[in-house]
Design an enzyme around this catalytic site. Sequence first.
Site: not given
Ligand code: NOJ
Length: 738
Positions: A287
């Site tokens: 993430d």
């Molecule tokens: C953080 C989020 O937790 C995740 O769900 C998302 O896909 C990513 N950022 C990318 O934006």
Amino acid sequence: MKNLLLLMGAFIMWGSAYSQTPVYKNKTAAVEDRVEDLLERMTLTEKIYQMNQWAYGQNTNENNFEDKVRDLKPEIGSLIYRSQSPVFRNQIQKKAMEESRLGIPIIMGFDVIHGFRTIFPIPLAQSCSWNKELVKEACSIAAREAKLSGIDWTFSPMIDVARDARWGRVSEAYGEDPYTNAVFCVEAVHGYQGENLSDRYSIAACLKHYIGYSLSQGGRDYQYSDVSGQTLWETFMPPYEAGVKAGAATLMSGFNDISGVPASANHYTLTEVLKEKWGHDGFVVSDWGSVQQLMNQGVAKDMKECAELSLMAGVEMDMVDNAYLDHLQALVDEGTVPMATIDEAVRRILRIKFRLGLFDNPYCEELPESKRYLQPEDRKVAAELSAESMVLLKNASLPGQENTVLPLSASVKNIALIGPMVVDSFHIIGFWEGYGDSKDAESILEGFKKEFAGKAQLNYAKGCDFDGNNEEGFAEALAMAEKSDVVVLCLGEQRNWSGENGSRSTLALPAIQEKLVDEIKKSGKPLVLVLSSGRPLELVRIEPLADAMLEIWQPGTDGGSATAGIISGRINPSGKLSITFPLTTGQIPMYYNMRRSSRPWGKQGLYKDISSEPLYWFGHGLSYTNYSYGNVKLSATQIKMNEKIIAEVEVSNDGQMDGKETVLWYINDPVASISRPMKEVKFFEKQEIKAGQKVVYRFEIVPERDLSFVDSKGDRHLEAGEFNVLMGNQKVKFELVE
Ligand code: NOJ
């Protein structure tokens, strides 16, 4: 002379082999051969570039502060593509294809969570529709719109079973039940990826956030999650396992620390389970920041160690942290990270790029927006899914009257539309709106105007804001209520009150909105509450004042007309809750598949101050028609472990309106070597039943699949004994024998 001829021959052969198309560029060669051929040609630097993800474009998520990539290098592996221009994408891709030494295409990802430009209801709402086909269709529409805008890969579906609705991300998954999450996960994967990843409109799916993220302590995002082995396997793993089996190309590792071993450094979940036990051959992306956050989580001292821990655990791509980019070379040089680990990571990434057809068709079609977005047939699906997601929570009759308040009777000529949600077209589309634009979205007011044109007068007053303590609008709102036949009071949450970093300490609406309900109640007019939220709400104080309540969630671009259609009776509501509405926030956790209490009698273990029952259980949802259920019939009373048993129930629509009814089938295993929940959904089915007609619902119980359970290591057990099939308030016993 002879030697010279031989030498010349060899030179000619070498020359022609050299001029031949390399295997990795040969469209007809097998994917694995192409991957291996390319891998052999790559330098370590080129490999590391494949393992890093950059971000480009406008940052629409305030929680992710990006480093803008100004000059994209042609060798980059992946990009979070925050633009909707196919032309621009093709320019970037051209650079990769033509200016990098080997011509490796970039995989471009984006958060296409509940639509790209045509915005569908939030996933939590979608699951309340129990309509698998519609959910799949919504995902394939989202995939098409995204693909035509340069996106190859969506960071969706999110399948974190969520039981603490203080956690804002409860809006992004499919509710509190593992089976329900698994079923919709599979539909989403099929919807995004289509029959084949290389199809014209397919994009790769990403199961997230692997794993246990929703147990974030106190519902506060990004916190520690204490997950027992039993809960991990029984509650959190099933949707992921189903998604992997359905062919999901990628997974995202979570932000959370799982009982001391962060999800993005967890060898057990990422390698032993995902790759070795389930055989996933795609790749895992971290993430945003979850690699570098290993320092905050106290398991790595610096970025270099972050890179080492994540990669060695099984995270192949680093989302924007640059930990891999900056440190893998040194880690390989000093022997901490074996070259084989790098190769395996790159192999997985390339495999997905080949499967997506990116090497053979690196560019996307360049169509005008009018051909890409918001096609009438797609909006029809959005409107249907919005309507089927909405849950009629309450529908009472007024004193002395037989009919319920909803649908509004034809004698209603004046409708007061009050509340901060009425003219909103921003919050209604929800968090993670993709490229959704509020100018495309219908507000509730617009929906009502179309619905009631020529039939009833609409009297609008805002009443109050979503929050704060300004009561100046109360008097006007009350006056509107007084001059109307009925009040539709539209309350709710702003869209960033849920979603990422959308934690709240209470599920209640802000006091100002509750006060507005008290105020409007003074009018004595029938009161319908329309509630828009990204989570279940605490309604204990306002529910007794309402004659009817409709939860519309964040219903997307076509939510306004769906809401009006239900209120008018053009649409018969068919949604049922995929998540329990606790009576108060203090009841959390409160979900249908809890374990039994050790003292399940009398008032033992119950709250002394409030009821211990929630306001609405999982599965609750009313209709405008009346369904009557026959007795559940089982095909046998005893079966062997390799046999099946069929449960059937006949449901009749005894009312005046056609409708769609969902039957949820539960199993209960009263005695087992590991205690089992009181009941667990094992199958559901939604069918249309015309007024006056009957339909049979059928559940085929397969012992290995439906009666077994996992232990804390993930091993499955099937034990002989008594079981119950539960449906509605019926419970029918049968026996499983060796
Ligand atoms: C953080 C989020 O937790 C995740 O769900 C998302 O896909 C990513 N950022 C990318 O934006």
